[in-house]
Motif scaffolding. Structure first.
Motif, PDB file in Angstrom:
ATOM      1  N   ARG A  81      -9.634 -23.756   8.040  1.00  0.00           N
ATOM      2  CA  ARG A  81     -11.034 -23.695   7.595  1.00  0.00           C
ATOM      3  C   ARG A  81     -11.521 -22.250   7.536  1.00  0.00           C
ATOM      4  O   ARG A  81     -12.389 -21.910   6.726  1.00  0.00           O
ATOM      5  N   GLY A  82     -10.958 -21.403   8.378  1.00  0.00           N
ATOM      6  CA  GLY A  82     -11.337 -19.999   8.389  1.00  0.00           C
ATOM      7  C   GLY A  82     -10.581 -19.156   7.381  1.00  0.00           C
ATOM      8  O   GLY A  82     -10.779 -17.937   7.327  1.00  0.00           O
ATOM      9  N   GLY A  83      -9.685 -19.767   6.617  1.00  0.00           N
ATOM     10  CA  GLY A  83      -8.966 -19.048   5.580  1.00  0.00           C
ATOM     11  C   GLY A  83      -7.751 -18.283   6.068  1.00  0.00           C
ATOM     12  O   GLY A  83      -7.253 -17.400   5.361  1.00  0.00           O
ATOM     13  N   PHE A  84      -7.220 -18.648   7.236  1.00  0.00           N
ATOM     14  CA  PHE A  84      -6.049 -17.953   7.764  1.00  0.00           C
ATOM     15  C   PHE A  84      -4.771 -18.473   7.107  1.00  0.00           C
ATOM     16  O   PHE A  84      -4.701 -19.618   6.653  1.00  0.00           O
ATOM     17  N   ASP A  85      -3.771 -17.614   7.081  1.00  0.00           N
ATOM     18  CA  ASP A  85      -2.501 -17.934   6.427  1.00  0.00           C
ATOM     19  C   ASP A  85      -1.401 -18.333   7.405  1.00  0.00           C
ATOM     20  O   ASP A  85      -0.404 -18.937   7.008  1.00  0.00           O
ATOM     21  N   MET A  86      -1.571 -17.952   8.662  1.00  0.00           N
ATOM     22  CA  MET A  86      -0.547 -18.238   9.679  1.00  0.00           C
ATOM     23  C   MET A  86      -1.229 -18.595  10.988  1.00  0.00           C
ATOM     24  O   MET A  86      -2.336 -18.137  11.278  1.00  0.00           O
ATOM     25  N   ILE A 108       7.283 -14.030   8.032  1.00  0.00           N
ATOM     26  CA  ILE A 108       6.682 -15.058   7.183  1.00  0.00           C
ATOM     27  C   ILE A 108       6.172 -14.454   5.876  1.00  0.00           C
ATOM     28  O   ILE A 108       6.410 -14.987   4.781  1.00  0.00           O
ATOM     29  N   ALA A 109       5.465 -13.323   5.965  1.00  0.00           N
ATOM     30  CA  ALA A 109       4.893 -12.689   4.766  1.00  0.00           C
ATOM     31  C   ALA A 109       5.987 -12.257   3.797  1.00  0.00           C
ATOM     32  O   ALA A 109       5.849 -12.425   2.577  1.00  0.00           O
ATOM     33  N   CYS A 110       7.076 -11.703   4.319  1.00  0.00           N
ATOM     34  CA  CYS A 110       8.195 -11.298   3.457  1.00  0.00           C
ATOM     35  C   CYS A 110       8.816 -12.502   2.761  1.00  0.00           C
ATOM     36  O   CYS A 110       9.186 -12.433   1.582  1.00  0.00           O
ATOM     37  N   ALA A 111       8.936 -13.619   3.498  1.00  0.00           N
ATOM     38  CA  ALA A 111       9.480 -14.838   2.891  1.00  0.00           C
ATOM     39  C   ALA A 111       8.574 -15.328   1.774  1.00  0.00           C
ATOM     40  O   ALA A 111       9.046 -15.715   0.696  1.00  0.00           O
ATOM     41  N   ASN A 112       7.262 -15.304   2.006  1.00  0.00           N
ATOM     42  CA  ASN A 112       6.324 -15.741   0.966  1.00  0.00           C
ATOM     43  C   ASN A 112       6.405 -14.847  -0.268  1.00  0.00           C
ATOM     44  O   ASN A 112       6.376 -15.324  -1.406  1.00  0.00           O
ATOM     45  N   ASP A 113       6.514 -13.548  -0.030  1.00  0.00           N
ATOM     46  CA  ASP A 113       6.584 -12.604  -1.150  1.00  0.00           C
ATOM     47  C   ASP A 113       7.835 -12.809  -1.997  1.00  0.00           C
ATOM     48  O   ASP A 113       7.821 -12.595  -3.214  1.00  0.00           O
ATOM     49  N   GLY A 115       9.444 -15.699  -2.287  1.00  0.00           N
ATOM     50  CA  GLY A 115       9.554 -17.076  -2.761  1.00  0.00           C
ATOM     51  C   GLY A 115      10.379 -17.989  -1.884  1.00  0.00           C
ATOM     52  O   GLY A 115      10.700 -19.113  -2.286  1.00  0.00           O
ATOM     53  N   GLU A 116      10.723 -17.549  -0.668  1.00  0.00           N
ATOM     54  CA  GLU A 116      11.482 -18.398   0.262  1.00  0.00           C
ATOM     55  C   GLU A 116      10.545 -19.373   0.949  1.00  0.00           C
ATOM     56  O   GLU A 116       9.408 -19.030   1.291  1.00  0.00           O
ATOM     57  N   ARG A 117      11.024 -20.570   1.181  1.00  0.00           N
ATOM     58  CA  ARG A 117      10.213 -21.624   1.810  1.00  0.00           C
ATOM     59  C   ARG A 117      10.481 -21.633   3.318  1.00  0.00           C
ATOM     60  O   ARG A 117      11.283 -22.415   3.815  1.00  0.00           O
ATOM     61  N   VAL A 118       9.800 -20.753   4.018  1.00  0.00           N
ATOM     62  CA  VAL A 118       9.940 -20.653   5.472  1.00  0.00           C
ATOM     63  C   VAL A 118       8.728 -21.307   6.124  1.00  0.00           C
ATOM     64  O   VAL A 118       7.586 -20.915   5.868  1.00  0.00           O
ATOM     65  N   ALA A 119       8.982 -22.318   6.953  1.00  0.00           N
ATOM     66  CA  ALA A 119       7.895 -23.049   7.604  1.00  0.00           C
ATOM     67  C   ALA A 119       7.471 -22.408   8.911  1.00  0.00           C
ATOM     68  O   ALA A 119       6.290 -22.459   9.280  1.00  0.00           O
ATOM     69  N   LEU A 120       8.433 -21.807   9.617  1.00  0.00           N
ATOM     70  CA  LEU A 120       8.180 -21.386  10.991  1.00  0.00           C
ATOM     71  C   LEU A 120       9.102 -20.248  11.361  1.00  0.00           C
ATOM     72  O   LEU A 120      10.271 -20.227  10.973  1.00  0.00           O
ATOM     73  N   ALA A 121       8.568 -19.293  12.131  1.00  0.00           N
ATOM     74  CA  ALA A 121       9.384 -18.227  12.712  1.00  0.00           C
ATOM     75  C   ALA A 121       9.023 -18.110  14.184  1.00  0.00           C
ATOM     76  O   ALA A 121       7.844 -18.225  14.547  1.00  0.00           O
ATOM     77  N   GLY A 122      10.017 -17.891  15.024  1.00  0.00           N
ATOM     78  CA  GLY A 122       9.733 -17.824  16.448  1.00  0.00           C
ATOM     79  C   GLY A 122      10.673 -16.895  17.185  1.00  0.00           C
ATOM     80  O   GLY A 122      11.767 -16.578  16.702  1.00  0.00           O
ATOM     81  N   PRO A 123      10.257 -16.447  18.373  1.00  0.00           N
ATOM     82  CA  PRO A 123      11.064 -15.518  19.153  1.00  0.00           C
ATOM     83  C   PRO A 123      12.138 -16.230  19.959  1.00  0.00           C
ATOM     84  O   PRO A 123      12.129 -17.458  20.092  1.00  0.00           O
ATOM     85  N   ALA A 124      13.043 -15.445  20.507  1.00  0.00           N
ATOM     86  CA  ALA A 124      13.891 -15.943  21.587  1.00  0.00           C
ATOM     87  C   ALA A 124      13.032 -15.942  22.844  1.00  0.00           C
ATOM     88  O   ALA A 124      12.109 -15.141  22.968  1.00  0.00           O
ATOM     89  N   TYR A 125      13.294 -16.862  23.760  1.00  0.00           N
ATOM     90  CA  TYR A 125      12.483 -16.868  24.974  1.00  0.00           C
ATOM     91  C   TYR A 125      13.343 -16.604  26.202  1.00  0.00           C
ATOM     92  O   TYR A 125      14.524 -16.945  26.262  1.00  0.00           O
TER      93      TYR A 125
END
Length: 301
Positions: A81-86, A108-113, A115-125
Motif C-alpha cells: 500500500r505504501g508503494g514499496f518494491d521489496m 533483487i533489483a539486478c534480477a528485475n533489471d 528480466g530474471e524472475r527472482v522471488a526471494l533472496a536471503g543470507p546465510a545464517y
C-alpha cells in the motif's frame, strides 16, 4: 544504502510476540534505517508509544497470536500500500548486518533489471549453538543437498528461512501470500516451494551472513546439536509436515527427506527434553490434526 536499493524502495516487516526491551530497541534501530512495519501478535492491544516504539514505525497490533504467516502477510500488504518494491522480513530477535540492507535489495533489483524472475533472496545464517554458519539446501531423494555458503554469486536454493530474507514484491500477487492455515512452522518452506513451482528463483546470498538462533537451547544427541522447542511448537511442526506431505504440490524429494527425519525428530523431541509426556502428547496431536487437515491455531480437543 546503495542507489539501486534506494530506487527500489525496500521496507522491513518485523513480527512481535511478547517483545522485551531489547526487541523494541532493535525495531527502533531498524526504523532509523528504513521504513518499518511492526506486526504485533502479543495478546492484548497496546499502543506503540506505550511500548516505546519510534513514531515512524507503522505499528499493527493484532491483539492475539494470529500466527507468523498472517503477520507477514499483513506487513507485506502494508508495504504494498505504501508503494514499496521489496519486503525484508525479520523476527523480533534478528540481528542483521549492515550489508544485508544493501546487498539483498541489490540482488533483487539486478534480477528485475535483467528480466530474471527472482522471488526471494536471503543470507546465510549463523547459529553458534548449532555449529556456526548453516549451509544452503536443495531437496534430493531421501536427504538434503547441503551447499556451503561460499563465493560471490547468488546460489539457487530450494528454500530460505523467512527471517532476514528479502521478498521481491513485483511477484507477490503471482505467487500469493503465505499460507495462513499453517500458522507457524514450514510457512517459509511452503511459500518457497510454491514460488519455485511457478517458475521463480529463490537465491541464497553467501557473502551476507546473519546471526540467528533457531529455537531454544539445543540438545546434543550423538555429538550433534538439535534446536529444541516447547511442546506447542512441536505440535505445529509435526502437524504441518504431515499436512504438507499430503499435498500434491509439495515435491516428492522433500517428502522423502521428511519420511527419514520424522522418526528421528520423535526420538529427540520426546525422549531428551524435560516434560517428555507433554511433548509426546502434542506430537501425537500434531500428527493426528495434520492427517485430518485440521489447521490454523491450535485448538484442544
Amino acid at each position: 544504502m546503495s542507489d539501486i536499493a534506494q530506487t527500489s524502495r525496500a521496507g522491513a516487516v518485523v513480527v512481535f510476540y511478547n517483545p522485551d526491551a531489547a526487541c523494541i530497541e532493535r525495531a527502533n534501530r531498524l526504523a532509523a534505517r528504513m521504513h518499518c512495519v511492526v506486526v504485533d501478535n502479543t495478546p492484548g492491544i497496546r499502543a506503540a508509544g506505550e511500548l516505546g516504539l519510534a513514531g515512524s514505525i507503522d505499528y499493527l497490533p493484532n491483539g492475539e497470536n494470529a500466527g507468523i504467516a498472517t503477520a507477514i502477510n499483513q506487513g507485506v500488504e502494508a508495504l504494498l500500500r505504501g508503494g514499496f518494491d521489496m519486503a525484508i522480513l525479520f523476527d523480533q530477535d534478528s540481528e542483521p548486518p549492515a550489508s544485508l540492507f544493501t546487498e539483498l535489495p541489490k540482488v533483487i533489483a539486478c534480477a528485475n533489471d535483467s528480466g530474471e524472475r527472482v522471488a526471494l533472496a536471503g543470507p546465510a545464517y549463523d547459529d553458534r549453538r548449532l555449529g556456526g554458519v548453516a549451509p544452503f539446501v536443495r531437496f534430493k531423494w531421501w536427504k538434503l543437498e547441503r551447499i556451503a555458503p561460499e563465493g560471490d554469486q547468488p546460489i539457487d536454493v530450494d528454500f530460505l528461512i523467512s527471517s532476514g530474507s528479502c521478498i521481491n514484491l513485483r511477484w507477490w500477487s503471482d505467487i500469493g501470500p503465505m499460507d495462513d492455515a499453517l500458522f507457524i512452522d514450514f510457512v517459509d518452506l511452503e511459500w518457497c516451494v510454491r514460488a519455485k513451482t511457478k517458475g521463480f528463483r529463490v537465491l541464497g546470498v553467501p557473502w551476507v551472513r546473519m546471526s540467528h538462533e533457531l529455537g531454544g537451547e539445543p540438545v546434543k544427541v550423538f555429538g550433534r546439536s538439535y534446536p529444541m522447542h516447547g511442546p506447542l511448537r512441536h505440535y505445529y511442526q509435526f502437524r504441518n509436515v504431515i499436512a504438507l506431505m499430503k499435498r500434491s504440490s509439495m515435491p516428492m524429494t522433500w517428502k522423502t527427506t521428511e519420511i527419514v527425519k520424522l522418526p528421528v525428530r520423535v526420538l529427540i523431541y520426546c525422549c531428551f527434553p524435560s516434560q517428555r509426556k507433554e511433548h509426546l502428547t502434542m506430537v501425537w496431536r500434531g500428527v493426528r490434526d495434520g492427517y485430518r487437515g485440521r489447521l490454523g491455531a491450535y485448538r484442544r480437543g
